[in-house]
Design an enzyme around this catalytic site. Sequence first.
Site: not given
Ligand code: G6Q
Length: 523
Positions: A342, A373, A488
């Site tokens: 990410e 394995h 999203k």
């Molecule tokens: C990580 C991202 C992502 C985030 C989740 C949860 O760096 O930003 O993985 O942590 O989408 O987001 P919230 O904590 O805002 O629910």
Amino acid sequence: MFSTSKVLKDLQKLSSTPVDLPSAMSKERIEKMQSLNAGWKLSYATERVDEEVIQTLFQLAHDRNALDLMQQMQLGKCLNQIEGFTSEKKSVLHTATRDFFKDQLSSKEADSARRGAYEEVEKLERFVQLMEEREWSDIIQIGIGGSSLGPKAIYQSLRAHQKKPVRVHFLSNIDPDSASKILQEVHLETTLVISVSKSGTTLETCQNEERIRNAFASERIDPQGHFLAVTAKGSPMDNPAHYLAIFYIWDFIGGRFSATSMVGGVVLSLALGFDMYWKLLEGAQAMDRVARSSVNPKNLPLMGALLGIWNRNFLHHASLALIPYAEGLAGFPAHVQQLDMESNGKQIDRQGNFLDFPAGEILFGDVGTDCQHSFFQFLHQGCDIVPIAFIGVVKDQYGKDLELEGTSFQEKLLANLFAQMIALAQGQKSENPNQLFLGNRPSHLLLTEVLDPYRVGALLAYFEHKIAFQGFIWGVNSFDQEGVQLGKKLSNQMMDGFRCKKSMQSFSSPIIEACLDLTEDFL
Ligand code: G6Q
């Protein structure tokens, strides 16, 4: 850009004749190519590097101001941005959530972040003391991505030290079966729920919290004393009427870098004890200091970053396998996968230009010896070379190891780990092509004495900084994640599609209609 520098040309030249590991491996090489710091030893004799390559990689780090950027990051400079374009424009101060020990950093931003973080830590310590009186059978942490993977990986790595009998569950997925499974296992009367969402708006987390609240209601249990929240001040979740307590995190702490903040702190302190969390912070801060110390082999995260860049950009290996030989670290590949992919899965630099070299790596992994394995066949004789980051631990966690046939289980585990490193590096000659191992498959090892909170904290910070260093050197912004937004947005349109379908309304798009029709045969 990265690819126009002189040092790049030097490295490209060196990469045309990389070290031949089958002939280079020796006792002296292994003794020389290792470095110890913050409780971890990095052994890199099985990487295709020699002194000249290492020195040239250090030159690359100098040219790209890697150390300076690491210091600026820890001081709170605005590094999460794409210059000239709409972007998050934030500092990146996860290190402030643990800068409570030696050699604290000082700047207006870092001081204020540390003060805020410390207030929450003190509040948490008091809260954990209060909670001592209550016997919880289960804790459910609801959260996804950064609000789940890091805390889960750390919890699993330290569970052996857990004194209380409480069971800890991590609920992340919107898959209805995820919540159903957990609800089948817990006793709600004695269950504590921690909802973790920095934004307070994440679909999975909000809906799963609602689902668990419904389960409380259907068992006629007042949820009031059972729910905690970890969120940003002012988020939709920041509602004291709904929670027994709310702990805060800040916008300058990215989700995947938030494990040492309250995102991990609350669950770890309640399940394992506040002292364990405090030690974890101390270990992480020790690695933060290492990361900003110097450009030399003692800087383990920088070394890890440079070895990765050598493999990725000069030897052209696109993947990295992370293989801990430690059951406790089973959650680390998933956490580091998010951290790495990410953060550095990016196609533009910090000025918005398309990169003319590949950044990031495809990271996957699992624990050894299990994966020996399964996918190790590919790693030994497959058509692609996959560099490996091994993690080893010298002592077992539970202190219940057994000696059978002259070796303990732990020795057998380590024997397998060392055997893989050497087999991959040296290979094996054979007249039979099916039994031929070409060798020259690079790996390195991070080795420590035992998995305790200090060392786990240092390991966590090692990966955070390794990945940040790579981003600095590649010139990408490792701290945003725009790439998750499009999916999203479309999933919201798909959900609208399901609503339209149920109410027999027409669809906004024929593609959405066709996608939803895929389910028709199974309804
Ligand atoms: C990580 C991202 C992502 C985030 C989740 C949860 O760096 O930003 O993985 O942590 O989408 O987001 P919230 O904590 O805002 O629910």
